[in-house]
Structure formats: structure tokens, C-alpha cells
Design a protein around this motif. Structure first.
Motif, PDB file in Angstrom:
ATOM      1  N   TYR A 273       0.883  -8.399  13.062  1.00 47.24           N
ATOM      2  CA  TYR A 273      -0.037  -7.421  12.475  1.00 47.24           C
ATOM      3  C   TYR A 273       0.698  -6.150  12.052  1.00 47.24           C
ATOM      4  CZ  TYR A 273      -3.532 -10.194  15.084  1.00 47.24           C
ATOM      5  OH  TYR A 273      -4.301 -11.187  15.607  1.00 47.24           O
ATOM      6  N   ALA A 274       1.705  -5.784  12.843  1.00 46.37           N
ATOM      7  CA  ALA A 274       2.316  -4.457  12.686  1.00 46.37           C
ATOM      8  C   ALA A 274       3.245  -4.383  11.471  1.00 46.37           C
ATOM      9  CB  ALA A 274       3.077  -4.099  13.952  1.00 46.37           C
ATOM     10  N   GLU A 275       3.426  -3.168  10.971  1.00 45.96           N
ATOM     11  CA  GLU A 275       4.385  -2.903   9.888  1.00 45.96           C
ATOM     12  C   GLU A 275       5.802  -3.048  10.446  1.00 45.96           C
ATOM     13  OE1 GLU A 275       3.339  -2.113   6.602  1.00 45.96           O
ATOM     14  OE2 GLU A 275       1.615  -2.899   7.634  1.00 45.96           O
TER      15      GLU A 275
ATOM     16  N   LYS B  40       0.829  -1.221   0.000  1.00 44.83           N
ATOM     17  CA  LYS B  40       0.000   0.000   0.000  1.00 44.83           C
ATOM     18  C   LYS B  40       0.855   1.258   0.000  1.00 44.83           C
ATOM     19  CE  LYS B  40       0.418  -1.864   4.206  1.00 44.83           C
ATOM     20  NZ  LYS B  40       0.100  -3.020   4.992  1.00 44.83           N
TER      21      LYS B  40
ATOM     22  N   MET C 251      -9.034   0.635   9.368  1.00 44.33           N
ATOM     23  CA  MET C 251      -8.199  -0.045   8.378  1.00 44.33           C
ATOM     24  C   MET C 251      -6.833  -0.422   8.902  1.00 44.33           C
ATOM     25  SD  MET C 251      -9.129   2.297   5.145  1.00 44.33           S
ATOM     26  CE  MET C 251     -10.797   2.892   4.959  1.00 44.33           C
ATOM     27  N   ASN C 252      -6.634  -0.308  10.188  1.00 47.82           N
ATOM     28  CA  ASN C 252      -5.339  -0.745  10.724  1.00 47.82           C
ATOM     29  C   ASN C 252      -5.577  -1.690  11.896  1.00 47.82           C
ATOM     30  OD1 ASN C 252      -2.896  -0.287  12.762  1.00 47.82           O
ATOM     31  ND2 ASN C 252      -2.172  -0.065  10.684  1.00 47.82           N
ATOM     32  N   GLY C 253      -5.218  -2.950  11.680  1.00 49.43           N
ATOM     33  CA  GLY C 253      -5.447  -3.981  12.686  1.00 49.43           C
ATOM     34  C   GLY C 253      -4.678  -3.710  13.968  1.00 49.43           C
ATOM     35  N   THR C 254      -3.454  -3.191  13.818  1.00 52.53           N
ATOM     36  CA  THR C 254      -2.620  -2.935  14.993  1.00 52.53           C
ATOM     37  C   THR C 254      -3.278  -1.897  15.900  1.00 52.53           C
ATOM     38  OG1 THR C 254      -0.671  -3.449  13.692  1.00 52.53           O
ATOM     39  CG2 THR C 254      -0.302  -2.188  15.699  1.00 52.53           C
TER      40      THR C 254
ATOM     41  N   ASP D 230      -0.034   4.091   7.868  1.00 54.89           N
ATOM     42  CA  ASP D 230      -0.521   2.897   7.159  1.00 54.89           C
ATOM     43  C   ASP D 230      -1.990   3.078   6.760  1.00 54.89           C
ATOM     44  OD1 ASP D 230      -0.318  -0.151   6.574  1.00 54.89           O
ATOM     45  OD2 ASP D 230      -2.043   0.003   7.915  1.00 54.89           O
TER      46      ASP D 230
ATOM     47  N   ASP E  97       1.941   2.295  11.761  1.00 57.95           N
ATOM     48  CA  ASP E  97       0.622   1.904  12.265  1.00 57.95           C
ATOM     49  C   ASP E  97       0.097   2.957  13.226  1.00 57.95           C
ATOM     50  OD1 ASP E  97       0.351  -0.915  11.191  1.00 57.95           O
ATOM     51  OD2 ASP E  97       2.227  -1.139  12.285  1.00 57.95           O
TER      52      ASP E  97
ATOM     53  N   GLY F 112      -8.151  -7.673   9.038  1.00 59.81           N
ATOM     54  CA  GLY F 112      -7.435  -6.658   8.272  1.00 59.81           C
ATOM     55  C   GLY F 112      -5.942  -6.869   8.207  1.00 59.81           C
ATOM     56  N   ALA F 113      -5.430  -7.855   8.910  1.00 57.71           N
ATOM     57  CA  ALA F 113      -3.987  -8.107   8.891  1.00 57.71           C
ATOM     58  C   ALA F 113      -3.756  -9.559   9.273  1.00 57.71           C
ATOM     59  CB  ALA F 113      -3.274  -7.170   9.873  1.00 57.71           C
TER      60      ALA F 113
ATOM     61  N   LYS G 173      -3.781   3.341   2.886  1.00 59.40           N
ATOM     62  CA  LYS G 173      -4.969   2.592   2.423  1.00 59.40           C
ATOM     63  C   LYS G 173      -6.065   3.557   1.967  1.00 59.40           C
ATOM     64  CE  LYS G 173      -3.679  -1.190   5.459  1.00 59.40           C
ATOM     65  NZ  LYS G 173      -3.693  -1.704   6.824  1.00 59.40           N
TER      66      LYS G 173
END
Ligand code: HSE
Length: 438
Positions: free
Chosen positions: A188-190, A105, A158-161, A201, A196, A300-301, A205
Motif C-alpha cells: 500500500y505504501a509509497e 499523483k 485518501m491514503n490507504g496506508t 500523498d 503516506d 484506495g491502494a 491527491k
């Protein structure tokens, strides 16, 4: 037709998920496509670490050229992440006439225009369902199933973290840093978790969703982006007292030819389904002129949901190839020449309700001073609480006010004025409220 041969760039957690899925569901995929989808080459700088999946050692390579120069490979999956070398590799694969599947993304949000243009020149497809919402098939829905609609808004978690952290803070009063470490452990995290936590992130998206929904280019750096690091347990509690839950929301809207694109902690009514989206789950809510509101919900992740989206894209490409369909659709769903550059509404012009948390001295005239300043800027108060009473009037107390709809510019100006007053002990916290989600 012989099997579709695929190359994979980046053999990390998600890459291992793709390997696993292609193996475990190989028969299912063959039954749906009519041919197999085979990973012919996997490229990574590290080809010795055990990823928990078995691969034929002959498939592994440290050189991307082994993949680019193999004419049998018709699709390249890019899972390196980040800007470089991902961008160079994707452009090179396109130049070699290969279709692309990516979950990147960040790359698309910043360099999508260049990559889409290169894909158009070569007549190859670029699919990126996994880039937004993990396993949730929202991009395909926007481009295909809902293609008949003009969209008015796209709003989501839109961010699971972040959602994992906020959920546990809300439900258990958990500690922010501890929950971030758990989200990292769960994959989950970048790689850089500040992406995040600080909303970057989510903004990546949102940039992709806004382009797909409204058919516009968007300058990523002009998206207002605020993360969750300043949200305290106190804010979570006050939001709840007012009947709201705090979520990190991405908000995209189109009205009067102007686009709103912003990411920030947002209060959502407790009775709204979005406030019940917990843990790593994401949800994306769209409004189309004919379909009305539609909501997508799912993981989402994580390795498996993301692999599901990637292999779904592969299956779509394999079907097109098998049918000899060529390039069926431009990346954004709009014809390349029809993608516009719509103006972005300045943050000062957005209209929202707000929760304002003042830290003020508890003495006569304080409320009058705050209310007066808000009134002078045209801001109307809907309700307020001052729950704590201190024995000493020298100790600050929280005064929490919910406003009616106001211009962000007016709120900022009023708070700047209020925060200069002697009665105010800390910078005032404000959280935007999204009430119009019915
Ligand atoms: N770091 C992202 C998240 C992964 O937490 O949602 C999926 O894009």
C-alpha cells in the motif's frame, strides 16, 4: 481495426497488475472495445526480477527510446512514480504524439500545468484515474457524470496506508511502527512511506481533486499538510469518548471565491459513514449544487484496484480512438482556457471545532486559567473531560476540551499563550473536528 498497442514505463507491483489484468480479462475487454489492447513494450531498468507474471521476453527493454520511437504505440502508461525521470518521459511521449495514462499523483500535483499544456499542444489525452483513490472511479465521475454541477466541497480519506494504521490503532490499540511495516508489506505504501504518514500523498491527491472540482490551478506547496505521526493512542481514546473517530482527511472547499485545501488528522462523528471507512479502503465525498452529496468508496491502494483504474482509462482511450473521436476532453474537464487560479484561504481564517488535549498540573485554578485564555480569544467551550485523577498534584493530568466553532488563528494564539503557563507540562495537542457532513 487492429489492436491498440500500448507501452508501459515502470514494471513494478502496479505494472505487474496491469499485465495480469490485460491478460486475464482480454476477452472481456475485446467484447467491450471491439479490439484488443496489447502491451507491446515494457520498459524498466530491471528486466530480470520475477514479478509473478509471465511476459514475452521480447517485449521487455531497458531503453525508453524503444517505446518512444515505435510509431505503433499510441498509448503510454507511466508507472515509474515520482518526479524524474517520470516527467521527462511523459513529456517526451506527448511530444511523440502518444496518449498518456498515469497513476503518478506526485507528478500531476506539482507539474500538472506543464504536462497538461504539452498534451493540449499535441492534441493528445492524459488520463489519471488511478492517481486518486486507487480503484475508485471518482475522477471520471467528476469530469463526466457529475460535470453539470458546481462543487462546494470534496472531502475524503485518501491514503490507504494511514487509514490502515489508524484503523488498527483504533480497533486493537496496535503499535504505529508495526502497522506501517505491515502496510508496506501489503504494497500500500509509497516507496518513501513518509509521503503516506506525513500526509504528502493525500495532499497530492487533494491537489488533483481541487483542480478538477473547482476548475482552478493550485500551488501544491501552499496546501496545509499535517500527517498522523503525532496521533497517540490517548488521542484515539479521547476522540472516541467525545463520539468521534480520527481519520486523516483531505478537505477541499469553495466558498465566496476562496478555496480551502488542507490535509490533517480530523475527528469525524462516529455515526457518519466516513468514520466507518476502515483499513485500506478510501472514501471521497463530494457536494454538487444539483446532485447534493455523493460518496465514493472502495480500495484506495494495492495492485489489483489500481490496475483496474489504469485499464479502465486504457479502455476509454481505445474506444475514443476506435471512434476516431480524437481528444474528447481537456485533462481537468474544464476547457484549458477556463482553468482559473482562485485564491487559497489562509489556514488562520478557517473555521472549525477543535479537541484540545492539555497536559496540566492537577491543582486549584488550572481550569480557570485555561478557560480564561480561551475566552479571551473568543473561543467557547462546548464540553470537557478530565478522566484521570492523580494522587500527587505535581503529576500532569490530561484535560480535554471540545470547543464550539472557532477561527484557527484564535486557537493558535490561545494555545501559544496557554503553553507558556507554568501549569502546562507538554505542548498542547489539538485536533480539528469536521461535524458538517450530513
Ligand atoms: N500509498 C498510497 C496509499 C497508494 O497508501 O493510499 C495509493 O495512492
Amino acid at each position: 481495426m487492429s489492436d491498440i498497442k500500448v507501452g508501459l514505463l515502470g514494471f513494478g507491483n502496479i505494472g505487474a497488475g496491469v499485465v495480469k489484468l490485460l491478460r486475464e480479462n482480454a476477452d472481456l475487454i475485446r467484447n467491450k472495445v471491439g479490439t484488443g489492447i496489447v502491451l507491446k513494450r515494457i520498459v524498466d531498468l530491471d528486466i530480470t526480477t520475477d514479478r509473478g507474471v509471465t511476459v514475452d521476453p521480447g517485449v521487455l527493454s531497458t531503453s525508453a527510446d524503444d517505446l518512444f520511437n515505435d510509431p505503433e504505440i499510441s498509448v503510454v502508461i507511466e508507472l515509474i512514480g515520482g518526479y524524474e525521470p517520470a516527467k521527462t518521459f511523459v513529456l517526451k511521449a506527448i511530444e511523440k504524439g502518444k496518449n498518456i495514462v498515469t497513476a503518478n499523483k506526485a507528478l500531476l500535483a506539482l507539474h500538472g500545468d506543464e504536462i497538461y499544456a504539452a498534451a493540449a499542444r499535441k492534441g493528445v489525452e492524459i488520463q489519471f484515474e488511478a492517481a486518486v483513490g486507487g480503484g475508485i472511479p471518482v475522477l471520471t465521475a467528476i469530469k463526466s457524470n457529475l460535470a453539470a454541477n458546481n462543487f462546494g466541497s470534496v472531502i475524503g480519506i485518501m491514503n490507504g496506508t494511514c487509514n490502515y494504521i489508524l484503523t488498527r490503532m483504533t480497533q486493537e490499540g496496535a503499535d504505529f511502527a508495526e502497522m506501517l511495516a505491515v502496510a508496506q508489506e501489503l504494497g500500500y505504501a509509497e516507496p518513501d512511506p513518509t509521503f503516506d504518514i506525513e500526509g504528502v500523498d493525500t495532499a497530492h491527491k487533494l491537489a488533483i481533486l481541487v483542480s478538477l472540482c473547482f476548475g482552478t490551478k493550485i500551488d501544491f506547496n501552499s496546501i496545509y499538510t499535517e500527517g498522523i505521526s503525532r496521533i497517540s493512542g490517548q488521542d484515539v481514546k479521547f476522540a472516541n469518548d467525545f463520539g468521534y473517530r480520527i481519520k486523516l482527511l483531505a478537505i477541499g472547499k469553495l466558498s465566496d471565491g476562496q478555496v480551502e485545501a488542507r490535509v490533517h488528522p480530523t475527528m469525524i462523528p462516529l455515526h457518519n459513514p466516513l468514520s466507518e471507512v476502515n483499513g485500506v479502503f478510501n472514501a471521497i465525498r463530494l457536494t454538487g449544487d444539483f446532485v447534493g452529496p455523493v460518496m465514493f468508496y472502495g480500495r484506495g491502494a494495492g495492485q489489483n484496484p489500481t490496475a483496474s483504474a489504469i485499464v479502465g482509462d486504457l479502455i476509454g482511450l481505445a474506444r475514443s480512438m476506435k471512434a476516431g473521436a480524437g481528444r474528447r476532453m481537456a485533462p481537468l474537464g474544464f476547457l484549458d482556457a477556463e482553468v482559473k487560479t482562485l485564491p487559497l484561504k489562509p489556514m488562520g481564517d478557517i473555521v472549525s471545532k477543535y479537541m484540545l488535549r492539555f497536559s496540566a498540573l492537577d491543582k486549584p485554578g488550572v481550569l480557570a486559567a485555561i478557560a480564561g485564555a480561551l475566552g479571551n480569544h473568543g473561543i467557547s467551550i462546548e464540553s470537557m473531560v478530565q478522566t484521570t485523577h492523580q494522587d500527587s498534584d505535581a503529576t500532569p493530568v490530561p484535560i480535554v476540551i471540545k470547543t464550539h466553532e472557532a477561527r484557527e488563528g484564535s486557537i493558535q494564539a490561545a494555545l501559544a499563550e496557554i503553553d507558556r503557563m507554568d501549569i502546562i507540562c507538554e505542548k498542547t495537542v489539538f485536533i480539528r473536528i469536521e461535524d458538517n457532513l450530513e
